[in-house]
Design an enzyme around this catalytic site. Structure first.
Site, mmCIF file in Angstrom:
data_model
loop_
_atom_site.group_PDB
_atom_site.id
_atom_site.type_symbol
_atom_site.label_atom_id
_atom_site.label_comp_id
_atom_site.label_asym_id
_atom_site.label_seq_id
_atom_site.Cartn_x
_atom_site.Cartn_y
_atom_site.Cartn_z
ATOM 1 N N ARG A 110 -2.937 -3.341 4.373
ATOM 2 C CA ARG A 110 -2.905 -3.014 2.909
ATOM 3 C C ARG A 110 -3.630 -1.968 2.537
ATOM 4 N NH1 ARG A 110 -1.327 -7.746 0.043
ATOM 5 N NH2 ARG A 110 -2.668 -7.332 -1.823
ATOM 6 N N HIS A 111 -4.281 -1.264 3.542
ATOM 7 C CA HIS A 111 -4.976 0.128 3.207
ATOM 8 C C HIS A 111 -5.857 0.283 2.347
ATOM 9 C CE1 HIS A 111 -1.685 0.707 6.080
ATOM 10 N NE2 HIS A 111 -0.623 0.459 5.139
ATOM 11 N N CYS A 112 -6.462 -0.600 1.864
ATOM 12 C CA CYS A 112 -7.670 -0.622 0.910
ATOM 13 C C CYS A 112 -6.916 -0.243 -0.702
ATOM 14 C CB CYS A 112 -8.678 0.350 1.188
ATOM 15 S SG CYS A 112 -9.708 -0.126 2.436
ATOM 16 N N ALA A 113 -5.736 -0.876 -0.668
ATOM 17 C CA ALA A 113 -4.865 -0.717 -1.736
ATOM 18 C C ALA A 113 -4.407 -1.865 -2.696
ATOM 19 C CB ALA A 113 -3.796 0.182 -1.927
#
Length: 154
Positions: A110-113
């Site tokens: 989720r790449h901090c998104a």
């Protein structure tokens, strides 16, 4: 430097901010950062950015030509040499594992998104990033790896 006194009965901490400064200072990391800055200072930043962005653009075009690939944020100007994407019918974590075994390093998740992904119903993406050390051969190997990954998953 965070402790005033230590005894079996009681520990007394120093006043902030020192009480929050536990451990050895990160002097090794600071020296490494200095060496990295010195190294990168030998390059023209605009030329490096142009090189990285050209590789990302070539990769995005290659992914589009394969079909069955969804790119995210590829139309954002100035976003840097990063490509986020999904492969139809293949979970990003599975694809990343297979590509890793081919020597192709990607990030999956989720790449901090989380808010962005939740709003679009995306569980995870793959993310490819380019640096000054990457070459057009890397792009070719990457695209070949995507083709092989899709064959593995049918």
């Amino acid at each position: 430097e965070m402790i005033e006194t230590v005894a079996f009965e009681k520990i007394t901490f120093k006043k902030p901010p020192m009480r929050f400064e536990a451990g050895t200072p990160a002097f090794v990391e600071a020296i490494g950062l200095g060496a990295a800055v010195d190294y990168l200072s030998g390059y023209d930043r605009a030329a490096v950015a142009a090189h990285e962005n050209a590789l990302a653009q070539k990769t995005a075009e290659g992914l589009r030509s394969l079909g069955g690939v969804k790119l995210y944020g590829d139309q954002i100007k100035g976003k840097g040499a990063i490509i986020s994407f999904t492969l139809d019918g293949i979970h990003p974590h599975d694809a990343a594992t297979v590509l890793d075994q081919m020597g192709i390093a990607l990030r999956a998740g989720r790449h901090c998104a989380d808010p962005f992904m939740a709003a679009r119903g995306i569980t995870a993406t793959l993310r490819a990033s380019f640096g000054l050390y990457n070459t057009e051969d890397d792009v070719t190997r990457f695209l070949d790896g995507i083709v092989k990954t899709r064959k593995i998953f049918g």
